[in-house]
Design a protein around this motif. Structure first.
Motif, mmCIF file in Angstrom:
data_model
loop_
_atom_site.group_PDB
_atom_site.id
_atom_site.type_symbol
_atom_site.label_atom_id
_atom_site.label_comp_id
_atom_site.label_asym_id
_atom_site.label_seq_id
_atom_site.Cartn_x
_atom_site.Cartn_y
_atom_site.Cartn_z
ATOM 1 N N ALA A 19 67.650 -22.509 -4.500
ATOM 2 C CA ALA A 19 67.747 -21.534 -5.585
ATOM 3 C C ALA A 19 66.382 -20.935 -5.903
ATOM 4 O O ALA A 19 66.263 -19.724 -6.158
ATOM 5 N N ILE A 20 65.347 -21.763 -5.869
ATOM 6 C CA ILE A 20 63.993 -21.266 -6.135
ATOM 7 C C ILE A 20 63.534 -20.357 -5.002
ATOM 8 O O ILE A 20 62.853 -19.340 -5.226
ATOM 9 N N ARG A 21 63.905 -20.694 -3.770
ATOM 10 C CA ARG A 21 63.557 -19.815 -2.643
ATOM 11 C C ARG A 21 64.207 -18.440 -2.824
ATOM 12 O O ARG A 21 63.566 -17.396 -2.633
ATOM 13 N N ILE A 22 65.472 -18.425 -3.215
ATOM 14 C CA ILE A 22 66.174 -17.157 -3.454
ATOM 15 C C ILE A 22 65.514 -16.402 -4.613
ATOM 16 O O ILE A 22 65.350 -15.172 -4.576
ATOM 17 N N ALA A 23 65.111 -17.138 -5.658
ATOM 18 C CA ALA A 23 64.433 -16.500 -6.795
ATOM 19 C C ALA A 23 63.117 -15.879 -6.362
ATOM 20 O O ALA A 23 62.750 -14.779 -6.807
ATOM 21 N N ASP A 24 62.401 -16.565 -5.492
ATOM 22 C CA ASP A 24 61.135 -16.037 -4.969
ATOM 23 C C ASP A 24 61.376 -14.758 -4.170
ATOM 24 O O ASP A 24 60.643 -13.764 -4.311
ATOM 25 N N GLU A 25 62.415 -14.770 -3.350
ATOM 26 C CA GLU A 25 62.770 -13.570 -2.589
ATOM 27 C C GLU A 25 63.124 -12.424 -3.530
ATOM 28 O O GLU A 25 62.739 -11.270 -3.299
ATOM 29 N N ALA A 26 63.874 -12.737 -4.593
ATOM 30 C CA ALA A 26 64.281 -11.708 -5.550
ATOM 31 C C ALA A 26 63.069 -11.084 -6.228
ATOM 32 O O ALA A 26 62.975 -9.860 -6.363
ATOM 33 N N ALA A 27 62.128 -11.922 -6.656
ATOM 34 C CA ALA A 27 60.931 -11.413 -7.319
ATOM 35 C C ALA A 27 60.111 -10.539 -6.379
ATOM 36 O O ALA A 27 59.582 -9.498 -6.782
ATOM 37 N N SER A 28 60.021 -10.949 -5.136
ATOM 38 C CA SER A 28 59.233 -10.186 -4.169
ATOM 39 C C SER A 28 59.874 -8.846 -3.829
ATOM 40 O O SER A 28 59.184 -7.900 -3.451
ATOM 41 N N ALA A 29 61.210 -8.767 -3.991
ATOM 42 C CA ALA A 29 61.929 -7.554 -3.583
ATOM 43 C C ALA A 29 62.192 -6.585 -4.726
ATOM 44 O O ALA A 29 62.464 -5.408 -4.474
#
Length: 374
Positions: free
Chosen positions: A49-59
């Motif tokens: 979930a944190i990996r997905i959150a990191d991707e979301a923030a970067s995008a």
């Protein structure tokens, strides 16, 4: 592949709840998938979930993301796990983490939990539906007893520790909305969210057909009038702000109205990614995007053809019946779960359409009167 614009990740730390609220979209409606999910989110799933959150923030355009710790009831999670997850989120996301908040039913908040919230700088939202006689009629434990006394006490204790508590209130058709609003003010609550009851067209008559023509509007309008007359910027009612902003041509602040693409995802305890978990009121699996944080990336949304994924990637058009409505640009057909029917999907106005029109009409006149006075 292009990732959808996501600015919030809702993390379901627990799939079970110690309350048995009569209207709950998660437990009382069509989708019963919680029964097959782990009771708590594992470290591996939270890491995903944190990996997905990191991707979301970067995008996304703000290069930041918010986390909402949710459930079920998230405070059923063992406290050391919660502390570990909060620390992990802050360490992994760093400046990309806009804020962390917890949405709780407020029945099992201990001093140790308050310490953890303060230590982790975690915001708090508490679910409360009004004074005891309204709240306890619908928000009961599995033993049938009401929960208001514990919830009200938790709000006071959280405030005494310096935490700014927001509240989440599901509208009770037939109840006195003004009484609920004044009760929340008496608890020194200044940030309030009122939610329309979640139900699809398939089940509306069974759940709410006996409450008259516009029970939600009759509940909301006295709240709107009191809030509008007070004109106190320190009292924030999300749905009222949303109505006024949209009627005046603004973008609004919630997904209750406007029919815009969703900008949040939900991660279940088994890693399943959902676009809008309230879609569970429609049918089994309707909320599921087909993705899982244990194997997929945020950009994989673009290859999914599920209805839930579409809510994030392309959205849904205005319902056919709404094309001639003068509030079409304000309402957009209403909240997506309330538009669903098994016969034609989301090509329907909200089950609360008559209520929304009545509220918009009333609010429009209030705005015009104030503008005329100035």
């Amino acid at each position: 592949m292009v990732a959808p614009e996501v600015n919030t990740v809702i993390v379901k730390l627990a799939s079970r709840c110690n309350l048995n609220c009569e209207y709950c979209y998660l437990y009382q409606h069509a989708d019963q998938s919680y029964r097959n999910r782990p009771k708590f989110m594992s470290a591996d799933v939270f890491d995903g979930a944190i990996r997905i959150a990191d991707e979301a923030a970067s995008a996304n355009s703000s290069n930041a993301v918010s986390l909402v710790m949710h459930g079920g009831e998230p405070t059923l999670l063992p406290l050391p796990m919660f502390r570990s997850y909060v620390d992990q989120a802050r360490d992994r996301l760093g400046p990309k983490l806009r804020r962390i908040s917890l949405q709780t039913n407020g029945t099992v908040i201990t001093d140790a939990w308050m310490d953890a919230l303060i230590d982790g700088s975690v915001g708090v939202g508490v679910s409360i539906d009004g004074p005891a006689h309204i709240h306890d009629a619908v928000r009961k434990g599995h033993d049938g007893r009401g929960s208001w006394s514990r919830v009200a006490a938790s709000i006071r204790r959280l405030q005494d520790r310096g935490l700014d508590v927001g509240t989440l209130t599901v509208i009770t058709p037939g109840a006195d909305g003004l009484e609920v609003f004044e009760h929340l003010l008496s608890l020194d609550v200044r940030r309030m969210s009122f939610l329309l009851p979640d139900v699809s067209h398939d089940d509306f008559a069974r759940w709410y057909g006996h409450y008259g023509v516009t029970p939600v509007a009759d509940y909301l309008i006295p709240i709107f009038d009191s809030w509008f007359e007070k004109d106190d910027p320190g009292v924030v009612i999300a749905i009222c702000w949303d109505i006024v902003e949209r009627l005046m041509g603004g973008p609004g602040m919630t997904d209750t109205f406007g029919n815009r693409q969703l900008k949040y995802i939900v991660v279940e305890t088994d890693g399943t990614v959902e676009a809008l978990d309230a879609l569970k009121v429609g049918k089994d699996g309707l909320a599921d995007t087909g993705l899982n944080v244990l194997r997929d990336r945020l950009s994989d949304f673009s290859r999914q053809d599920t209805l839930a994924a579409r809510a994030l990637t392309s959205g849904f058009g205005l319902p056919t019946q709404c094309s001639g409505c003068r509030f079409a640009s304000v309402c957009g057909g209403g909240y997506l779960p309330h538009r669903y029917a098994s016969r034609n999907g989301f090509d329907n106005p909200s089950v609360w359409c008559r209520d929304l029109k009545k509220v918009f009409d009333h609010a429009s006149e209030a705005i015009k009167t104030r503008q005329g006075d100035n």
